[in-house]
Scaffold this motif. Structure first.
Motif, short mmCIF file in Angstrom:
data_model
loop_
_atom_site.label_atom_id
_atom_site.label_comp_id
_atom_site.label_asym_id
_atom_site.label_seq_id
_atom_site.Cartn_x
_atom_site.Cartn_y
_atom_site.Cartn_z
N ALA A 75 -5.92 -17.34 -3.76
CA ALA A 75 -4.45 -17.41 -3.67
C ALA A 75 -3.79 -16.14 -4.21
O ALA A 75 -2.90 -15.57 -3.56
N ILE A 76 -4.22 -15.70 -5.38
CA ILE A 76 -3.63 -14.48 -5.93
C ILE A 76 -4.01 -13.27 -5.09
O ILE A 76 -3.18 -12.41 -4.80
N SER A 78 -4.63 -13.29 -1.89
CA SER A 78 -3.83 -13.35 -0.66
C SER A 78 -2.41 -12.85 -0.87
O SER A 78 -1.80 -12.27 0.03
N SER A 79 -1.88 -13.08 -2.08
CA SER A 79 -0.50 -12.68 -2.35
C SER A 79 -0.34 -11.17 -2.52
O SER A 79 0.77 -10.64 -2.41
N ILE A 80 -1.44 -10.47 -2.79
CA ILE A 80 -1.35 -9.02 -3.02
C ILE A 80 -2.08 -8.18 -1.99
O ILE A 80 -1.88 -6.97 -1.93
N GLU A 83 -0.04 -5.88 0.20
CA GLU A 83 0.99 -5.11 -0.50
C GLU A 83 0.59 -3.64 -0.57
O GLU A 83 -0.56 -3.30 -0.87
N GLY A 404 2.36 -21.22 -9.39
CA GLY A 404 2.64 -20.90 -8.00
C GLY A 404 1.70 -21.52 -6.99
O GLY A 404 1.68 -21.12 -5.82
N MET A 408 6.67 -22.01 -4.42
CA MET A 408 6.70 -20.68 -3.84
C MET A 408 6.90 -19.59 -4.89
O MET A 408 7.23 -18.45 -4.56
N ASN A 410 5.60 -16.76 -7.45
CA ASN A 410 4.53 -15.78 -7.28
C ASN A 410 3.24 -16.29 -7.92
O ASN A 410 3.23 -16.62 -9.11
N PRO A 411 2.13 -16.38 -7.17
CA PRO A 411 0.88 -16.85 -7.76
C PRO A 411 0.44 -15.94 -8.91
O PRO A 411 0.35 -14.72 -8.75
N SER A 412 0.20 -16.53 -10.07
CA SER A 412 -0.09 -15.72 -11.25
C SER A 412 -0.73 -16.57 -12.34
O SER A 412 -0.52 -17.79 -12.39
N SER A 430 2.59 -9.95 -11.43
CA SER A 430 1.83 -9.59 -10.24
C SER A 430 1.59 -8.09 -10.22
O SER A 430 1.85 -7.39 -11.20
#
Length: 446
Positions: A75-76, A78-80, A83, A404, A408, A410-412, A430
């Motif tokens: 999950a984390i 995927s969130s970065i 970027e 998160g 929604m 930020n996953p952290s 993040s």
């Protein structure tokens, strides 16, 4: 048998700095290849690391530690992963502004015993994504699992093309070595996750720091809430890894109008209400004489806690409910316990409920997290405006909602508490927090 000499923290930082100076020349494609490889490897060995953390610390549940590791590596990640963190990351043609991502350097990372392997994965991914090096300072109670996780990350990162030395760990941690790491002139920033004293030390080190305070999240069930859903979310959240995540609920405030339904539902879901004598016995072993939380109850099931307290509870009991009327610094049940223990307060009305939430946070957990169960949109907005917490979670469990996983946000796994909680940010931390942004600005006629 030859004794293996461990490196002093000054050497670790020197090696990390040398590796980072090479790494900062890498392009986005090279960086992403390394981050991808590390995330994939951590996903592949998540069960092994979870088992190791459980065996070493004795906290929580293996299956939930697996979930936390996967949250970090999937999950984390995927969130970065998409970027941009290298070179020009934004260009506003109209305003004549270029934004350029610049790595900070060497990150000093404090790792707690409650979430050791998942926090290492999380902080390493953020550091690698931003072309930083990282030096880990493990909690002494989780050294083995933290060292092994860091070693595996370094190994796969180097195989993917990273300079050797980007990932370092203090293998024989001590207060002195940790302070030396935080105060070192080549430490660019400190990511402090741990006890309040260590977080304060990070902020007084003389180097930039992002620290997080204690949680103590109250969950307010107001009269319009879906009671069955609210209780289900609270209990599932509190039982996850036996309550060691800092966003876990630490108390329930039920509005008087729904008190009976809340109590009935708690009983139906396996919660056990302690009598006055049991409440007293439990209070004596929960908080030690010096006022600190007794680690013997942290992340332990009800059966273990009951035995320590010398109280008898049914085998079917999953959560211990402690009816309370007084909120004060002298009441151990007004504190964060990181265990399947939930004080229950009854609020006369909405205003009283909001006041009780604020009182609990003022004792511990100010700026961290609060939870509201309600179907009244106006009450949700009023709660957000009234409560001094960086995360106001609505109709979800605190544990996964705060990081998160079910919101929604930020996953952290490092959660800012704002200035009220002694932190430099209210954000869920993040990759962007480990970048310096250089701005190129053209002349502009306003």
């Amino acid at each position: 048998m030859t004794q293996v000499m461990t490196k002093e923290v000054t050497v670790l930082i020197e090696e990390a700095k040398a590796a980072q100076q090479k790494y900062e020349s890498f392009n986005q494609e090279q960086v992403d290849k390394i981050v991808d490889a590390v995330a994939a490897e951590m996903t592949a060995i998540t069960k092994e690391l979870a088992q190791m953390a459980f065996e070493e610390t004795g906290f929580g549940k293996v299956e939930d530690k697996i979930t936390k590791n996967l949250f970090a590596s999937e999950a984390i990640y995927s969130s970065i992963k998409d970027e941009r963190t290298v070179g020009i990351i934004h260009h506003d043609e109209a305003e004549g502004i270029y934004e350029i991502a610049v790595p900070m350097g060497v990150v000093a990372a404090l790792i707690p015993m409650t979430n050791p392997t998942s926090t290492v994965i999380f902080k390493a991914l953020l550091s690698l994504k931003t072309r930083n090096a990282i030096v880990f300072s493990p909690h002494p109670a989780a050294v083995k699992s933290i060292v092994e996780t860091a070693r595996r990350i370094e190994e796969v990162a180097v195989k993917a093309g990273a300079p050797a030395g980007l990932i370092q760990v203090i293998e024989q941690p001590s207060l002195e070595e940790t302070e030396r790491m935080m105060q070192h002139e080549d430490t660019a920033i400190i990511l402090a996750t741990g006890g309040s004293q260590m977080v304060k030390a990070a902020y007084s080190s003389g180097n930039p720091a992002i620290g997080v305070g204690a949680g103590n999240g109250p969950a307010f069930i107001e009269k319009t809430a879906n009671i069955a859903q609210a209780v289900e979310h609270i209990l599932a959240s509190k039982l996850f890894d036996y309550g060691v995540i800092c966003t876990s609920e630490e108390s329930i405030i039920a509005e008087a109008a729904v008190k009976d339904e809340v109590v009935k539902t708690l009983l139906e879901k396996g919660a056990y209400f302690l009598n006055d004598e049991q409440v007293e016995k439990l209070s004596k072993i929960a908080i030690r004489e010096n006022g600190t939380l007794n680690p013997a109850i942290v992340g332990k099931p009800v059966s273990v806690i009951a035995k320590l307290a010398g109280i008898d509870v049914p085998e079917s009991a999953t959560i211990l409910i402690v009816a309370q009327t007084i909120i004060s610094e002298d009441n151990p049940y007004s504190r964060e316990m990181l265990a399947p223990i939930l004080p229950l307060y009854i609020a006369n009305n909405w205003e009283d409920g909001v006041e009780k939430v604020s009182q609990l946070l003022n004792i511990e957990g100010i700026g961290h997290t609060a939870i509201l169960h309600s179907t009244d949109k106006a009450k949700v907005e009023a709660f957000g405006l009234s409560i001094n917490a960086s995360r106001i979670l609505v109709n979800t469990g605190g544990t996964l909602g705060g990081i998160g996983a079910t919101t929604m946000l930020n996953p952290s796994l490092t959660l800012g508490c704002g200035t009220a909680g002694g932190s430099s940010t209210t954000d869920n931390i993040s990759a962007k927090h480990l970048l310096n942004i250089r701005r190129v600005a053209m002349h502009y006629d306003r």
